[in-house]
Design a protein around this motif. Sequence first.
Motif, short mmCIF file in Angstrom:
data_model
loop_
_atom_site.label_atom_id
_atom_site.label_comp_id
_atom_site.label_asym_id
_atom_site.label_seq_id
_atom_site.Cartn_x
_atom_site.Cartn_y
_atom_site.Cartn_z
N ARG A 1 1.29 23.63 -7.90
CA ARG A 1 1.68 23.48 -9.30
C ARG A 1 3.05 22.83 -9.36
O ARG A 1 3.95 23.18 -8.62
N ALA A 2 3.21 21.91 -10.30
CA ALA A 2 4.47 21.20 -10.47
C ALA A 2 5.50 22.11 -11.13
O ALA A 2 5.17 23.01 -11.89
N PHE A 3 6.74 21.86 -10.82
CA PHE A 3 7.85 22.58 -11.42
C PHE A 3 8.29 21.77 -12.63
O PHE A 3 8.67 20.60 -12.51
N SER A 4 8.22 22.35 -13.82
CA SER A 4 8.43 21.61 -15.06
C SER A 4 9.82 21.85 -15.66
O SER A 4 10.57 22.72 -15.21
N LEU A 5 10.12 21.11 -16.72
CA LEU A 5 11.37 21.33 -17.46
C LEU A 5 11.40 22.72 -18.08
O LEU A 5 12.47 23.32 -18.19
N ALA A 6 10.24 23.22 -18.46
CA ALA A 6 10.18 24.59 -19.01
C ALA A 6 10.59 25.61 -17.95
O ALA A 6 11.34 26.54 -18.23
N ASP A 7 10.13 25.41 -16.72
CA ASP A 7 10.52 26.30 -15.62
C ASP A 7 12.03 26.26 -15.43
O ASP A 7 12.68 27.30 -15.27
N ILE A 8 12.57 25.07 -15.44
CA ILE A 8 14.02 24.90 -15.26
C ILE A 8 14.77 25.57 -16.41
O ILE A 8 15.79 26.22 -16.21
N TYR A 10 13.84 28.16 -18.27
CA TYR A 10 13.76 29.61 -18.24
C TYR A 10 14.38 30.24 -17.01
O TYR A 10 14.67 31.44 -16.99
N ALA A 11 14.59 29.47 -15.97
CA ALA A 11 15.14 30.01 -14.72
C ALA A 11 16.45 30.77 -14.91
O ALA A 11 16.59 31.87 -14.36
N MET A 14 15.78 34.29 -16.13
CA MET A 14 15.18 35.14 -15.10
C MET A 14 16.24 35.55 -14.08
O MET A 14 16.26 36.70 -13.64
N ILE A 15 17.12 34.65 -13.74
CA ILE A 15 18.20 34.97 -12.80
C ILE A 15 19.08 36.07 -13.37
O ILE A 15 19.42 37.03 -12.70
N ARG A 16 19.43 35.96 -14.64
CA ARG A 16 20.27 36.96 -15.29
C ARG A 16 19.58 38.31 -15.32
O ARG A 16 20.18 39.34 -15.02
N LEU A 17 18.31 38.32 -15.70
CA LEU A 17 17.56 39.58 -15.73
C LEU A 17 17.49 40.20 -14.34
O LEU A 17 17.62 41.42 -14.19
N TRP A 35 5.34 34.03 -11.32
CA TRP A 35 6.21 32.88 -11.59
C TRP A 35 7.60 33.13 -11.03
O TRP A 35 8.19 32.26 -10.39
N ARG A 36 8.12 34.33 -11.23
CA ARG A 36 9.45 34.69 -10.72
C ARG A 36 9.48 34.59 -9.19
O ARG A 36 10.40 34.04 -8.62
N ARG A 37 8.45 35.11 -8.56
CA ARG A 37 8.39 35.05 -7.10
C ARG A 37 8.37 33.60 -6.61
O ARG A 37 9.11 33.22 -5.71
N ARG A 38 7.53 32.78 -7.24
CA ARG A 38 7.45 31.36 -6.84
C ARG A 38 8.77 30.65 -7.08
O ARG A 38 9.20 29.83 -6.28
N LEU A 39 9.42 30.94 -8.20
CA LEU A 39 10.71 30.33 -8.50
C LEU A 39 11.73 30.66 -7.42
O LEU A 39 12.37 29.76 -6.87
N PHE A 40 11.86 31.93 -7.09
CA PHE A 40 12.89 32.35 -6.14
C PHE A 40 12.55 31.95 -4.70
O PHE A 40 13.44 31.91 -3.86
#
Length: 75
Positions: A1-8, A10-11, A14-17, A35-40
């Motif tokens: 799955r591509a990493f989108s501008l929406a992911d960027i 919201y990141a 998620m980092i703050r939380l 999503w959080r796991r894949r992001l990190f």
Amino acid sequence: RAFSLADIGYAPYMIRLEHLGLEALWRERPRVAGWRRRLFERPSYKEAVEKWFNPKYLEIFEAQRPLVRQRMSTM
């Protein structure tokens, strides 16, 4: 799955939380947790974000976790 501008976009939230220890917000939401796991796990996240965290910044959030969790539990 591509990493989108929406992911960027919201990141940072998620980092703050994560830094505030609010994992309970996505514990029962498997898609958010995934999503959080894949992001990190992204090498680009580690290189562009995680590597630059200020240790003093992380200490502040760690110190505030109990208060934030307590406030969230009363909402």
